[in-house]
Motif scaffolding. Structure first.
Motif, short mmCIF file in Angstrom:
data_model
loop_
_atom_site.label_atom_id
_atom_site.label_comp_id
_atom_site.label_asym_id
_atom_site.label_seq_id
_atom_site.Cartn_x
_atom_site.Cartn_y
_atom_site.Cartn_z
N HIS A 1 -15.82 -10.51 9.19
CA HIS A 1 -17.03 -11.10 8.79
C HIS A 1 -16.68 -12.23 7.53
CE1 HIS A 1 -19.11 -8.79 11.63
NE2 HIS A 1 -18.81 -7.64 11.09
N LEU A 2 -15.90 -11.66 6.58
CA LEU A 2 -15.84 -12.52 5.24
C LEU A 2 -15.21 -13.86 5.74
CD1 LEU A 2 -14.70 -10.13 2.75
CD2 LEU A 2 -16.28 -11.79 2.36
N VAL A 3 -14.12 -13.69 6.68
CA VAL A 3 -13.43 -15.09 7.08
C VAL A 3 -14.38 -15.85 7.75
CG1 VAL A 3 -11.56 -16.02 8.15
CG2 VAL A 3 -11.18 -13.98 6.88
N ASP A 4 -15.30 -15.41 8.56
CA ASP A 4 -16.25 -16.20 9.45
C ASP A 4 -17.15 -16.89 8.36
OD1 ASP A 4 -15.08 -15.49 11.74
OD2 ASP A 4 -16.66 -13.92 12.27
N ARG A 5 -17.47 -16.21 7.27
CA ARG A 5 -18.22 -17.06 6.13
C ARG A 5 -17.90 -18.14 5.47
NH1 ARG A 5 -23.34 -16.70 4.50
NH2 ARG A 5 -23.63 -17.18 2.42
N LEU A 6 -16.54 -18.06 5.31
CA LEU A 6 -15.74 -19.09 4.62
C LEU A 6 -15.19 -20.19 5.16
CD1 LEU A 6 -14.18 -16.10 2.26
CD2 LEU A 6 -16.21 -17.46 1.89
N PRO A 7 -15.71 -21.15 5.58
CA PRO A 7 -15.32 -22.21 6.45
C PRO A 7 -14.05 -22.95 5.67
CG PRO A 7 -17.21 -23.00 5.98
CD PRO A 7 -17.14 -21.42 5.29
N ARG A 8 -14.21 -23.18 4.34
CA ARG A 8 -13.27 -23.90 3.63
C ARG A 8 -12.17 -22.93 3.05
NH1 ARG A 8 -17.20 -26.84 -0.63
NH2 ARG A 8 -18.90 -27.22 0.76
N LEU A 9 -11.99 -21.68 3.71
CA LEU A 9 -10.88 -20.94 3.21
C LEU A 9 -9.28 -21.80 3.73
CD1 LEU A 9 -10.81 -18.38 1.86
CD2 LEU A 9 -10.54 -17.14 3.94
N GLU A 10 -8.39 -21.79 2.70
CA GLU A 10 -7.01 -22.23 2.90
C GLU A 10 -6.19 -21.07 2.77
OE1 GLU A 10 -6.78 -24.93 -0.13
OE2 GLU A 10 -8.31 -26.28 0.45
N ARG A 11 -6.36 -19.91 2.29
CA ARG A 11 -5.27 -18.70 1.99
C ARG A 11 -5.99 -17.55 1.89
NH1 ARG A 11 0.08 -20.66 1.23
NH2 ARG A 11 -0.85 -22.71 1.19
N LEU A 12 -5.31 -16.62 2.36
CA LEU A 12 -5.96 -15.07 2.46
C LEU A 12 -4.67 -14.16 1.87
CD1 LEU A 12 -7.58 -12.75 3.07
CD2 LEU A 12 -6.79 -13.03 5.55
N LEU A 13 -5.03 -13.47 0.99
CA LEU A 13 -4.22 -12.24 0.43
C LEU A 13 -4.91 -10.90 0.86
CD1 LEU A 13 -1.62 -10.69 -0.85
CD2 LEU A 13 -3.15 -11.06 -3.01
N HIS A 14 -4.40 -10.16 1.78
CA HIS A 14 -5.19 -9.06 2.19
C HIS A 14 -4.39 -7.81 1.56
CE1 HIS A 14 -7.10 -5.94 4.44
NE2 HIS A 14 -6.07 -5.40 5.00
N CYS A 15 -5.05 -7.40 0.70
CA CYS A 15 -4.25 -5.98 -0.03
C CYS A 15 -4.37 -4.83 0.90
CB CYS A 15 -5.06 -5.54 -1.30
SG CYS A 15 -3.92 -4.34 -2.20
N SER A 16 -3.21 -4.38 1.37
CA SER A 16 -3.27 -2.88 2.06
C SER A 16 -2.56 -2.05 1.40
CB SER A 16 -2.24 -3.28 3.30
OG SER A 16 -2.27 -2.25 4.30
N THR A 17 -1.79 -1.00 1.88
CA THR A 17 -1.24 0.05 1.12
C THR A 17 0.20 0.50 1.65
OG1 THR A 17 -1.95 2.10 0.41
CG2 THR A 17 -2.86 1.54 2.42
N MET A 18 0.90 1.07 0.77
CA MET A 18 2.07 1.61 1.32
C MET A 18 1.69 2.89 2.10
SD MET A 18 4.84 0.14 0.28
CE MET A 18 6.37 0.93 -0.64
N GLY A 19 0.30 3.50 2.03
CA GLY A 19 -0.03 4.73 2.81
C GLY A 19 -0.16 4.39 4.17
N VAL A 20 0.16 3.10 4.73
CA VAL A 20 0.11 2.98 5.95
C VAL A 20 1.50 3.48 6.89
CG1 VAL A 20 -1.40 1.00 6.05
CG2 VAL A 20 1.06 0.46 6.04
N TYR A 21 2.48 3.73 5.93
CA TYR A 21 3.57 4.18 6.51
C TYR A 21 3.53 5.57 6.97
CZ TYR A 21 5.96 -0.12 4.81
OH TYR A 21 6.04 -1.51 4.64
N ALA A 22 4.43 5.89 7.82
CA ALA A 22 4.43 7.38 8.44
C ALA A 22 5.02 8.37 6.88
CB ALA A 22 5.28 7.74 9.32
#
Length: 260
Positions: free
Chosen positions: A92-113
Motif C-alpha cells: 500500500h505504501l509503494v502504491d501511494r508513492l509515485p515518485r519513489l526511486e529507492r526502497l530499503l525494506h528492513c527485515s530480520t535475521m529471524g527469518v532463518y530457520a
C-alpha cells in the motif's frame, strides 16, 4: 536534498536513522505516535512527524517521498494484524508513492530457520521465533515477498536488509541482559548453547545505510545486516558482570530470543 519517508520511526533503530538523516535531508516519519515523547524527540531533531496507522489507511501520508525506509513492524500474535503490518502495508505504501526511486525494506535475521547464529543469505528460511513470537518469522518472510514483488512490478531498486541484533546508546539485547545482572537475577537465554548473535551497533547501522541504498536493485538485493562473526551472549554477559562487579547466572528457556 533527498526526501525520505521512514516508517516505524518510534523504534530504536529507525528513530536513530531518522534523526541523523534530518541533519541534511528532508525526513517524514510515519507512526502511530502513541508515546508523545517519541514524537517530541523526532521533531526536535527536525523530523516531520505524521500520525498514521499503516494497517488502517495512508491518507495522511505525504506522497512525494523519493526514498522509503520501511522499518514498521508489529509483534502481535494476531495473524491478520501481523500480516497486515509486516507484509501488506508495504504494498500500500509503494502504491501511494509515485515518485519513489529507492526502497530499503528492513527485515530480520529471524527469518532463518533456527541455527547456531551463523547465517548466509542463501540459508534455509523458517520459523525460528514460534515459541516467543508466533507470527513474527512467518509475517516477516511474507514482508520480504512483498518487497520482492514491488521491486519487480514497479522496477523499483530495492534492498531487503535482514537486521541482526542491534545495540547502542538506546538499548539492545546486551543492555537487557545487564539489567538482571545488576538486580542479582538470572539472565534467561535460549537453550541453544552457545547462544550466539550477530551484533550491530547503531553507529554502524547509520554508517552502512548509504551502502545498502547503493546496493538496491531489481530484482531486490538481499543482505544480512550485522556482524558476520556471531558473538556468544554467554561471553558478553560474563564481560558485563565483570565490568559492574557482579556475578552472572544463566538460565535457559525456549521462549528467550533465539540465536541470530
Amino acid at each position: 536534498m533527498t526526501r525520505y519517508l521512514v516508517t516505524g520511526a518510534t523504534g530504536r533503530v529507525a528513530g536513530v536513522i531518522a534523526r541523523v538523516l534530518a541533519e541534511t535531508d528532508e525526513v517524514v516519519a510515519v507512526a502511530r505516535f502513541s508515546d508523545p515523547a517519541a514524537r517530541d524527540r523526532l521533531e526536535a531533531a527536525g523530523v516531520h512527524c505524521v500520525t498514521a496507522d499503516l494497517a488502517a489507511g495512508l491518507d495522511a501520508v505525504p506522497d512525494d517521498a523519493e526514498v522509503l525506509l520501511h522499518f514498521a513492524v508489529t509483534f502481535s500474535a494476531d495473524w491478520d494484524e501481523a500480516l497486515g503490518v509486516n507484509a501488506e502495508a508495504l504494498g500500500h505504501l509503494v502504491d501511494r508513492l509515485p515518485r519513489l526511486e529507492r526502497l530499503l525494506h528492513c527485515s530480520t535475521m529471524g527469518v532463518y530457520a533456527l541455527s547456531d547464529g551463523a547465517h548466509a543469505e542463501t540459508d534455509r528460511l523458517g520459523d525460528s521465533n514460534a515459541a516467543m513470537m508466533p507470527t513474527y518469522s512467518i509475517s516477516k518472510i511474507a514482508g520480504e515477498v512483498m518487497a520482492r514483488y514491488v521491486a519487480r512490478a514497479r522496477g523499483l531498486p530495492t534492498t531487503i536488509a535482514r537486521l541482526a541484533t542491534p545495540y547502542g546508546d538506546h538499548g539492545g539485547l546486551p543492555w537487557f541482559h545487564l539489567l538482571p545482572i545488576l538486580a542479582g537475577d538470572p539472565v534467561v537465554l535460549h537453550p541453544t548453547s552457545p547462544c550466539r548473535y550477530n551484533l550491530i551497533h547503531e553507529d554502524d547501522i547509520v554508517a552502512s545505510l548509504p551502502l545498502l541504498l547503493d546496493a538496491a536493485s531489481v530484482p531486490a538485493t538481499v543482505v544480512n545486516w550485522g556482524d558476520p562473526e556471531p558473538t556468544a551472549a554467554e561471553d558478553w554477559c560474563a564481560h558485563l558482570a565483570a565490568l559492574v562487579g557482579r556475578e552472572v547466572t544463566i538460565e535457559r528457556h525456549p521462549a528467550a530470543p533465539p540465536p541470530g
